[in-house]
Design a protein around this motif. Structure first.
Motif, PDB file in Angstrom:
ATOM      1  N   PHE A 105      25.649 -40.971 -41.694  1.00 12.22           N
ATOM      2  CA  PHE A 105      26.824 -41.196 -42.532  1.00 12.22           C
ATOM      3  C   PHE A 105      26.462 -42.025 -43.747  1.00 12.22           C
ATOM      4  CE2 PHE A 105      28.467 -40.043 -38.440  1.00 12.22           C
ATOM      5  CZ  PHE A 105      29.427 -39.124 -38.779  1.00 12.22           C
ATOM      6  N   VAL A 121      26.843 -25.522 -35.345  1.00  4.51           N
ATOM      7  CA  VAL A 121      27.993 -24.713 -35.743  1.00  4.51           C
ATOM      8  C   VAL A 121      27.746 -23.242 -35.401  1.00  4.51           C
ATOM      9  CG1 VAL A 121      29.296 -23.877 -37.738  1.00  4.51           C
ATOM     10  CG2 VAL A 121      28.761 -26.310 -37.532  1.00  4.51           C
ATOM     11  N   ALA A 127      33.560 -33.413 -30.856  1.00  2.00           N
ATOM     12  CA  ALA A 127      32.977 -34.331 -31.841  1.00  2.00           C
ATOM     13  C   ALA A 127      31.785 -35.074 -31.243  1.00  2.00           C
ATOM     14  CB  ALA A 127      34.032 -35.324 -32.322  1.00  2.00           C
ATOM     15  N   TRP A 134      28.866 -22.412 -32.031  1.00  2.00           N
ATOM     16  CA  TRP A 134      30.310 -22.174 -31.936  1.00  2.00           C
ATOM     17  C   TRP A 134      30.617 -20.745 -32.389  1.00  2.00           C
ATOM     18  CZ3 TRP A 134      31.900 -27.199 -34.976  1.00  2.00           C
ATOM     19  CH2 TRP A 134      31.523 -28.313 -34.206  1.00  2.00           C
ATOM     20  N   ALA A 192      23.039 -29.506 -38.009  1.00  2.00           N
ATOM     21  CA  ALA A 192      24.485 -29.266 -38.009  1.00  2.00           C
ATOM     22  C   ALA A 192      24.765 -27.764 -38.053  1.00  2.00           C
ATOM     23  CB  ALA A 192      25.138 -29.965 -39.198  1.00  2.00           C
ATOM     24  N   ALA A 193      24.014 -27.050 -38.901  1.00  2.00           N
ATOM     25  CA  ALA A 193      24.207 -25.606 -39.017  1.00  2.00           C
ATOM     26  C   ALA A 193      23.912 -24.916 -37.681  1.00  2.00           C
ATOM     27  CB  ALA A 193      23.301 -25.053 -40.110  1.00  2.00           C
ATOM     28  N   ALA A 233      28.416 -25.852 -42.934  1.00  2.00           N
ATOM     29  CA  ALA A 233      28.323 -26.501 -41.618  1.00  2.00           C
ATOM     30  C   ALA A 233      28.507 -28.009 -41.754  1.00  2.00           C
ATOM     31  CB  ALA A 233      26.979 -26.186 -40.967  1.00  2.00           C
ATOM     32  N   ALA A 289      37.428 -24.541 -39.633  1.00  2.00           N
ATOM     33  CA  ALA A 289      37.028 -25.473 -40.692  1.00  2.00           C
ATOM     34  C   ALA A 289      38.179 -25.696 -41.679  1.00  2.00           C
ATOM     35  CB  ALA A 289      35.797 -24.931 -41.424  1.00  2.00           C
ATOM     36  N   PRO A 316      22.858 -42.022 -35.332  1.00  2.00           N
ATOM     37  CA  PRO A 316      23.877 -41.224 -36.004  1.00  2.00           C
ATOM     38  C   PRO A 316      24.519 -41.950 -37.181  1.00  2.00           C
ATOM     39  CG  PRO A 316      24.059 -40.928 -33.647  1.00  2.00           C
ATOM     40  CD  PRO A 316      23.007 -41.986 -33.861  1.00  2.00           C
ATOM     41  N   GLU A 369      29.873 -34.108 -28.749  1.00  2.00           N
ATOM     42  CA  GLU A 369      28.764 -33.191 -28.525  1.00  2.00           C
ATOM     43  C   GLU A 369      28.078 -32.844 -29.857  1.00  2.00           C
ATOM     44  OE1 GLU A 369      29.264 -29.172 -27.802  1.00  2.00           O
ATOM     45  OE2 GLU A 369      27.635 -28.993 -26.360  1.00  2.00           O
ATOM     46  N   LEU A 370      28.873 -32.647 -30.900  1.00  2.00           N
ATOM     47  CA  LEU A 370      28.302 -32.326 -32.212  1.00  2.00           C
ATOM     48  C   LEU A 370      27.370 -33.444 -32.679  1.00  2.00           C
ATOM     49  CD1 LEU A 370      28.150 -30.686 -34.851  1.00  2.00           C
ATOM     50  CD2 LEU A 370      30.209 -31.884 -35.607  1.00  2.00           C
ATOM     51  N   THR A 371      27.838 -34.689 -32.550  1.00  2.00           N
ATOM     52  CA  THR A 371      27.015 -35.821 -32.954  1.00  2.00           C
ATOM     53  C   THR A 371      25.702 -35.844 -32.186  1.00  2.00           C
ATOM     54  OG1 THR A 371      29.014 -37.071 -33.402  1.00  2.00           O
ATOM     55  CG2 THR A 371      26.982 -38.319 -33.216  1.00  2.00           C
ATOM     56  N   ASN A 380      24.259 -23.930 -44.766  1.00  2.00           N
ATOM     57  CA  ASN A 380      24.157 -25.285 -44.225  1.00  2.00           C
ATOM     58  C   ASN A 380      25.264 -26.181 -44.767  1.00  2.00           C
ATOM     59  OD1 ASN A 380      21.884 -24.488 -42.905  1.00  2.00           O
ATOM     60  ND2 ASN A 380      20.491 -25.931 -43.886  1.00  2.00           N
ATOM     61  N   LEU A 396      32.190 -28.752 -42.403  1.00  2.00           N
ATOM     62  CA  LEU A 396      32.931 -28.628 -41.142  1.00  2.00           C
ATOM     63  C   LEU A 396      32.663 -29.816 -40.233  1.00  2.00           C
ATOM     64  CD1 LEU A 396      34.477 -27.355 -38.834  1.00  2.00           C
ATOM     65  CD2 LEU A 396      32.628 -25.704 -38.526  1.00  2.00           C
ATOM     66  N   ILE A 412      23.385 -32.969 -33.418  1.00  2.00           N
ATOM     67  CA  ILE A 412      22.765 -33.257 -34.712  1.00  2.00           C
ATOM     68  C   ILE A 412      21.651 -34.286 -34.521  1.00  2.00           C
ATOM     69  CG2 ILE A 412      23.125 -34.265 -36.999  1.00  2.00           C
ATOM     70  CD1 ILE A 412      25.935 -33.075 -36.995  1.00  2.00           C
ATOM     71  N   GLU A 443      21.188 -31.457 -41.896  1.00  2.00           N
ATOM     72  CA  GLU A 443      21.995 -30.304 -42.298  1.00  2.00           C
ATOM     73  C   GLU A 443      21.626 -29.080 -41.474  1.00  2.00           C
ATOM     74  OE1 GLU A 443      21.550 -29.761 -46.487  1.00  2.00           O
ATOM     75  OE2 GLU A 443      22.652 -31.592 -46.983  1.00  2.00           O
ATOM     76  N   GLU A 444      20.324 -28.906 -41.257  1.00  2.00           N
ATOM     77  CA  GLU A 444      19.882 -27.774 -40.437  1.00  2.00           C
ATOM     78  C   GLU A 444      20.399 -27.899 -39.004  1.00  2.00           C
ATOM     79  OE1 GLU A 444      15.623 -27.481 -40.638  1.00  2.00           O
ATOM     80  OE2 GLU A 444      15.648 -27.531 -42.830  1.00  2.00           O
ATOM     81  N   ARG A 469      18.026 -33.195 -45.031  1.00  2.00           N
ATOM     82  CA  ARG A 469      17.941 -31.736 -44.881  1.00  2.00           C
ATOM     83  C   ARG A 469      17.830 -31.359 -43.406  1.00  2.00           C
ATOM     84  NH1 ARG A 469      14.750 -32.383 -49.625  1.00  2.00           N
ATOM     85  NH2 ARG A 469      12.843 -32.518 -48.384  1.00  2.00           N
TER      86      ARG A 469
END
Lengths: 148, 148
Positions: free
Chosen positions: B42, B116, B17, B119, B112-113, A6, B132, B38, B19-21, A3, A9, B24, B109-110, B106
């Motif tokens: 941060f 990723v 970027a 990908w 985000a993992a 990730a 990365a 979001p 799509e990632l946001t 994690n 990244l 998550i 983080e999950e 947490r």
DNA sequence: CTCCAGTAGTCAAGTAACTTGACTATATGG
DNA sequence: CCATATAGTCAAGTTACTTGACTACTGGAG
């Protein structure tokens, strides 16, 4: 992949995206185009080939058509776009870029190239191309939205 | 490298970027955390180790300290953070995550993992690691800002 | 042809996340 | 111990959106 990797990244990707947006914006301003926000750039890319309707633009930006209409108002007021009657549908209006709009688009392209060139100085041009290839393979095709 | 290539790369990067946001954010909501934006994520990354002051947070997010203070108000109201007296400065207050704040971190983080990992299915895990590494080399260290 | 449900666009008002400006409380160097 | 700087908050203003309500036009079913 853990994690934490990730997260690292993700943070790097978002940081690079944020900086790129800032640099393009600064570059456009430095070339004398005032009163443009980054969101306008994404509108320009949709208007650029042959124009688009307000509804097209709304879908592209992922906002309501009212918001897209307001954005077009702003672009028209600032001289970057104009509303023309739609050739095939009297309800619709075709929004097209003016000459100033095209000039601003070219300025944004130059600014983007400048930012990418800075990456090339760190990574080398070949690696930047490889980066582009990877990103293109994982990029979605849906609307482009603000990052947060 | 031509301008058009730079534009293609920029568009791909910003699309990924964005799509990632979104992913998550969706993942965090799916894990039962409501009312988080979001931008809060941060803030969490800055608060996570040992807490931070409102001013620290403002610098990290690239906003005014009034805006950071309002954001902390919101996190406190929703139970993700609390204000404690600062051990070394009676003017300042140390903002720390609550247990709910840690749980939300947490969850992010999950999520985000998970994004990723998607990908990895396209590129392969080795190429994702390489991606990365490249991004880390060109990432700025300044404040993380919204993309537009 | 003529309805009429559906679509394009706009007007108006409300909301959310910021900003600027003004202020209090505490810190710190001369 | 006083003058200036810093941490934080309160209040008000701005801006880029949203939702809701409306008009004008379209295009297929009867």
């Amino acid at each position: 992949m853990q994690n934490s990797e990730a997260v690292t990244l993700s943070a790097a990707l978002l940081a690079v995206a944020g900086e790129l947006t800032q640099r393009i914006h600064d570059g456009v301003v430095a070339r004398g185009f005032e009163g443009v926000r980054p969101a306008h750039g994404f509108a320009f890319t949709r208007l650029a080939p042959d124009g688009a309707t307000v509804t097209d633009l709304a879908v592209h930006l992922g906002v309501t058509k009212q918001a897209a209409s307001q954005l077009v108002d702003e672009l028209v007021r600032k001289g970057y776009a104009e509303r023309r009657p739609h050739p095939a549908d009297a309800r619709a209006r075709l929004v097209v870029l003016t000459e100033a709009g095209w000039a601003c688009t070219r300025a944004a392209e130059e600014a983007a190239a400048e930012a990418v060139r800075a990456w090339g100085e760190v990574l080398g041009e070949g690696e930047v191309r490889e980066l582009a290839r990877k990103l293109l393979r994982i990029a979605p095709d849906g609307p482009i939205r603000p990052v947060w």
